[in-house]
Write an enzyme that holds these catalytic residues in place. Sequence first.
Site, short mmCIF file in Angstrom:
data_model
loop_
_atom_site.label_atom_id
_atom_site.label_comp_id
_atom_site.label_asym_id
_atom_site.label_seq_id
_atom_site.Cartn_x
_atom_site.Cartn_y
_atom_site.Cartn_z
N THR A 127 -3.75 -7.52 -7.29
CA THR A 127 -4.62 -6.97 -6.25
C THR A 127 -4.20 -5.56 -5.86
O THR A 127 -3.02 -5.20 -5.95
CB THR A 127 -4.57 -7.80 -4.94
OG1 THR A 127 -3.25 -7.70 -4.38
CG2 THR A 127 -4.95 -9.23 -5.17
N ASP A 128 -5.16 -4.79 -5.41
CA ASP A 128 -4.81 -3.62 -4.60
C ASP A 128 -4.19 -4.17 -3.32
O ASP A 128 -4.37 -5.33 -2.96
CB ASP A 128 -6.05 -2.77 -4.32
CG ASP A 128 -5.69 -1.32 -4.06
OD1 ASP A 128 -4.54 -1.04 -3.68
OD2 ASP A 128 -6.56 -0.45 -4.23
N TRP A 129 -3.47 -3.32 -2.61
CA TRP A 129 -2.67 -3.79 -1.48
C TRP A 129 -3.59 -4.30 -0.35
O TRP A 129 -4.36 -3.53 0.23
CB TRP A 129 -1.76 -2.67 -1.00
CG TRP A 129 -0.40 -2.71 -1.62
CD1 TRP A 129 0.80 -2.62 -0.95
CD2 TRP A 129 -0.05 -2.89 -3.00
NE1 TRP A 129 1.84 -2.73 -1.83
CE2 TRP A 129 1.37 -2.90 -3.09
CE3 TRP A 129 -0.80 -3.05 -4.17
CZ2 TRP A 129 2.05 -3.05 -4.30
CZ3 TRP A 129 -0.13 -3.20 -5.37
CH2 TRP A 129 1.27 -3.20 -5.43
N GLY A 130 -3.51 -5.59 -0.08
CA GLY A 130 -4.33 -6.19 0.96
C GLY A 130 -5.74 -6.53 0.53
O GLY A 130 -6.61 -6.76 1.38
N ALA A 131 -6.00 -6.59 -0.77
CA ALA A 131 -7.36 -6.81 -1.26
C ALA A 131 -7.69 -8.28 -1.51
O ALA A 131 -8.75 -8.59 -2.03
CB ALA A 131 -7.59 -6.02 -2.55
#
Length: 765
Positions: free
Chosen positions: A284-288
């Site tokens: 994931t992208d950070w927090g996605a």
Amino acid sequence: MRGILVSLIGVASLSQAAPAQSNITSDTYFYGHSPPVYPSPEGTGTGAWAAAYEKAKKLVAQLTAEEKVNLTAGVSPTSGCSGTIAPIPRLNFPGLCVSDAGNGLRGTDYVNAWSSGIHDGASWNKALSRQRGAHMGSEFHKKGVHLLLGPVVGPIGRVVEGGRNWEGYSTDPYLSGALVYETVRGIQSAGVAASTKHYILNEQETYRNPQKLNGRNVAALSSNVDDKTMHELYLWPFADAVRAGTASIMCSYQRINNSYGCQNSKALNGLLKTELGFQGYVITDWGAQHAGIAAANAGLDMVMPTTQLWGSNLTKAIANGTMEAARLDDMATRIIATWYHLNQDTNFPGSGVGMPKDLNTPHQAVIGKTADSKETLLQTAIEGHVLVKNTNHALPLKSPKLISVFGYDAKAPHKLSMSFQFMSVSPAIQENHTLYVGGGSGANAPAYISAPLDALQQQAYQDGTSLLWDVTSQDPDVNPTTEACLVFINSYATEGQDRPGLVHEGSDKLVTNVASKCNNTVVIIHNAGIRLVNAWVDHPNVTAVLFAHLPGQDSGRSVVSLLYGQANPSGKLPYTVAKKAADYGKLLHPAQANEPYGLFPQDDFAEGVYIDYRAFDRQGIDPQFEFGFGLSYTTYDYSSLSIDTISSNPGPFPPAAAIQEGGNPHLWDELVKISAEVKNTGKVDGDEVAQLYVGIPDGPVRQLRGFEKVHVSAGSTAKVEFSLTRRDLSTWDVQAQQWRLQTGTYHVFVGRSSRDLPLQGQFAI
């Protein structure tokens, strides 16, 4: 109400009928809805991955359920890594350190700030892209970083004011694909994994994440695209990255046809892992992460930086039957296989050894400052500059007696430290220093900054030139005897916010003020994206203009080598510069929340593949400077076009074959060979980018389908050769769900830019 349904039920994908879009296609696979694709395909260990998969499966078989789960999500890092996977000491697995960025390691010391993606794109140099990747990868390796979070091919630059366009190479999928292929190969040759991002349709920063507005919860933007456009434009460079062997793919923040990117089963299970045969893992992208078990079933393998949705929930889901045990095994196997595939089990320093949170503690301080790396660092900076105007041979400068320097962009920052960051908001410019990189997670950490003014003073010392400067005044005085006035301005962009515009009134006024007093005004723009110049480019006293992009820490050294003719400009624009902002149409600004879907913003990509030069060609709009344009200190003539069709009846579809990385291997079968000759008709040696465009029946009038950068000595001729593959000549058939050759006449164009194509021919299929 497509957006409301998705956001309320939180499913990974939908199967309801999409709204009719007669101006796009009858395609029912995409465009506002995302069909379910299950189960998630297991990695097969195809090709070069075979040995790594065999080792990974043996290790995973020894893991407990808890240890498998721990591989799938980050933990709070004890180092300065962007993300950390915990170690498994009993099996000698050291864990993983993952860090930004695709243009050099950030947040630490003893590393180099390399040129950004847009700068590499402007170089049009495949060999140099691979070298840049290899040297960057070497620095990550020495710092103990297993996964480099880059390179970037999404966004591709659909939204002209997009805040992260500068991190990618180009608005053209072929150019982006060719350079990302080389970059991935280069990075991974150093034993560091690449994580190509952001997959997919992450074309703006506005509404990229859910947020609360006026007390109401607003979902992230849904990028709605049809299947044909998805394949021919947005998926194209990701396919090249997968074919290059990228070990990881980072899924994006926004929704894709109303399903969040990191839980979209069509995008992850269907396109990436099935159609493209991707063997690595999805991070994931950070927090996605926005769903738990649904995301795992949809093809997500690793969550960063931490997770509250997985952990023991994965084993509970297996126990209650909502997730197969084989899915968790595949997640773990894909992750461990990359570790083996890059030989990180035998030839790697300690995890994050050079990435401490406290830089005062002992840590790895060795960087790749070999002669080769220094040469590549400088050469990448040089080749990404694009000369677009040079009246009466204003450049190169020839040991002038007096030159004057103006503009806020000429000087170095007042401070340089590990805590140095550009402004978090998104102003149009950085007004107190030269711009060598954009802002956000794509920023990097320089070992030094060679600012233009500093490099010019060194050159003045060598030449015995007098140098005057005023880098603070809006309307500076100009010495009447100065032989040239150099004006340095910039155009800024950052992650998190889209750009406020493509011009800056104060900077434009500075240029015209200087030009009104100096008949030889040279403008240099460090631009993190497209920058319009119509306010002054036709001023008779503006004699030369250089798009300097984002060259990294060798900014001043590289631009001075070009200004003085120590190097010959060879960059070409990887985008189109319009005469006015309105020429970009609705693709100028990021999409806003639109009624009746105000809580669930929608952006219909109704233009299909017609972005940038394709749109300008279709609408008959004359650009200021066209895609692929760039001047040199010499001139080139083109001749001797040759077209050799290898097979006149290759069949409409590629022969059936086992899927390999990148897709059906027959997509890369060579069908046509094209060659031409390029003669240097000037008096200095130079490098020319010969460009091949093809007009595919029923498609855009021309699309880039080949380029070669060749060195040509003055008076000499070089032969350039292009290979057209089945994929190059095909369009996506929605009904057949395959790439299909069109029957008819294909038009061929070879030349200097997308609108300067002296050689033309055709062939038939």
